[in-house]
Design an enzyme around this catalytic site. Structure first.
Site, PDB file in Angstrom:
ATOM      1  N   ARG A   1      49.436  57.686  46.114  1.00 36.51           N
ATOM      2  CA  ARG A   1      48.527  56.875  46.930  1.00 36.51           C
ATOM      3  C   ARG A   1      49.287  56.334  48.132  1.00 36.51           C
ATOM      4  O   ARG A   1      50.507  56.419  48.219  1.00 36.51           O
ATOM      5  CB  ARG A   1      47.966  55.699  46.117  1.00 36.51           C
ATOM      6  N   GLY A   2      48.544  55.720  49.053  1.00 41.18           N
ATOM      7  CA  GLY A   2      49.175  55.014  50.151  1.00 41.18           C
ATOM      8  C   GLY A   2      49.693  53.669  49.680  1.00 41.18           C
ATOM      9  O   GLY A   2      49.469  53.246  48.551  1.00 41.18           O
TER      10      GLY A   2
ATOM     11  N   THR B   1      53.321  47.944  43.685  1.00 39.47           N
ATOM     12  CA  THR B   1      52.461  46.917  43.117  1.00 39.47           C
ATOM     13  C   THR B   1      52.615  46.915  41.604  1.00 39.47           C
ATOM     14  O   THR B   1      53.254  47.781  41.017  1.00 39.47           O
ATOM     15  CB  THR B   1      50.989  47.100  43.523  1.00 39.47           C
TER      16      THR B   1
ATOM     17  N   ALA C   1      45.202  43.803  45.568  1.00 37.69           N
ATOM     18  CA  ALA C   1      45.946  44.866  46.252  1.00 37.69           C
ATOM     19  C   ALA C   1      45.110  46.136  46.291  1.00 37.69           C
ATOM     20  O   ALA C   1      44.277  46.369  45.412  1.00 37.69           O
ATOM     21  CB  ALA C   1      47.261  45.128  45.530  1.00 37.69           C
TER      22      ALA C   1
ATOM     23  N   GLY D   1      45.289  50.501  47.409  1.00 38.96           N
ATOM     24  CA  GLY D   1      46.016  51.686  47.840  1.00 38.96           C
ATOM     25  C   GLY D   1      45.220  52.908  47.429  1.00 38.96           C
ATOM     26  O   GLY D   1      44.799  53.012  46.265  1.00 38.96           O
TER      27      GLY D   1
ATOM     28  N   GLY E   1      42.684  53.030  44.138  1.00 40.42           N
ATOM     29  CA  GLY E   1      41.692  52.023  44.528  1.00 40.42           C
ATOM     30  C   GLY E   1      42.251  50.632  44.662  1.00 40.42           C
ATOM     31  O   GLY E   1      43.151  50.390  45.445  1.00 40.42           O
ATOM     32  N   PHE E   2      41.721  49.674  43.846  1.00 38.84           N
ATOM     33  CA  PHE E   2      42.088  48.271  44.014  1.00 38.84           C
ATOM     34  C   PHE E   2      42.499  47.658  42.676  1.00 38.84           C
ATOM     35  O   PHE E   2      42.151  48.169  41.603  1.00 38.84           O
ATOM     36  CB  PHE E   2      40.922  47.467  44.606  1.00 38.84           C
ATOM     37  N   ALA E   3      43.242  46.559  42.761  1.00 39.50           N
ATOM     38  CA  ALA E   3      43.653  45.798  41.578  1.00 39.50           C
ATOM     39  C   ALA E   3      43.437  44.325  41.864  1.00 39.50           C
ATOM     40  O   ALA E   3      44.132  43.732  42.698  1.00 39.50           O
ATOM     41  CB  ALA E   3      45.120  46.073  41.253  1.00 39.50           C
TER      42      ALA E   3
ATOM     43  N   CYS F   1      53.862  44.944  47.555  1.00 43.15           N
ATOM     44  CA  CYS F   1      53.396  45.699  48.718  1.00 43.15           C
ATOM     45  C   CYS F   1      54.460  45.773  49.817  1.00 43.15           C
ATOM     46  O   CYS F   1      54.154  46.082  50.968  1.00 43.15           O
ATOM     47  CB  CYS F   1      52.092  45.136  49.270  1.00 43.15           C
TER      48      CYS F   1
END
Length: 235
Positions: A88-89, A93, A160, A162, A173-175, A191
């Protein structure tokens, strides 16, 4: 364009097993798109949204610096945490219990073909969800994710993000930290951003525990609204 999204809650699941499952769904969508182009067909592509909670794990994005992980291999083992460099980008994290992780695996050609817009929409979903708890989430210029207190000495990240996208198909996705043990963030430079703190919804609300199922329901509601989509729930 198919705007139906299949929702799956995987519960508590190993990071690598979940990553492999994401790759399977991602490949399924890409293969249909390749077939449509090759055979000039118009088979609909599915969309998925995975909720999951991971055991303690640190993940490093493809553009991240391993120096942002402040633990040795032995120290990772002592903390019961694992580590993966992934596709991922973003930078490094943490994922763990008390954190709601969402992996939208979407064919963006069913919605819009703009990765920056996609990220801003993900942020907006979380911002709207936090607003239901009277928490003001905002964006921080040049830093993907959702923050609190930007522009003050108390800026802190609560969510976060990515993602990876290829052929307009997304994964990762997200966290969102809901009841997270924030001590695990002390072992990384989150990050890759020095000098900014991390927070969790329960900390901001001053409560011991936030109902995570309720938070998930709010996320789904706002995701459907922002992406003009419909969620299909498992039978």
């Amino acid at each position: 364009m198919n705007k139906l999204i299949q929702l799956q809650d995987l519960g508590n699941k190993d990071y690598k097993a979940t990553w492999d499952y994401q790759e399977t769904l991602f490949k399924e969508i890409v293969d249909i798109k390749i077939q449509n182009r090759r055979e000039e067909t118009q088979l609909p592509t599915p969309n998925y949204f995975l909720f999951v909670e991971h055991p303690h794990v640190y993940t490093l994005g493809k553009s991240g610096a391993v120096s942002n992980l402040l633990l040795s291999e032995k120290q990772l083992e002592a903390k019961g945490a694992s580590y993966y460099k992934i596709n991922r980008g973003g930078d490094i994290t943490y994922h763990g219990p008390g954190q709601i992780v969402g992996y939208p695996i979407l064919d963006l050609e069913n919605f819009f073909t703009d990765i920056h817009k996609y990220l801003r929409f993900l942020e907006e979903v979380i911002i709207l969800t936090l607003a239901e708890y009277n928490i003001i989430g905002v964006r921080s210029e040049g830093e993907t994710g959702v923050w609190l207190g930007v522009g003050t000495p108390f800026a802190r990240k609560i969510c976060a993000m990515g993602v990876r996208a290829s052929r307009w198909v997304t994964m990762h996705g997200f966290a969102l930290n809901v009841n997270a043990d924030l001590g695990y963030f002390d072992n990384i430079i989150p990050c890759g951003i020095k000098g900014k703190a991390v927070t969790s919804l329960n900390v901001e609300l001053g409560v011991e525990n936030v109902n995570e199922q309720e938070v998930k329901e709010k996320i789904v509601k706002h995701f459907a609204q922002i992406f003009n989509s419909v969620f299909e729930y498992p039978q």
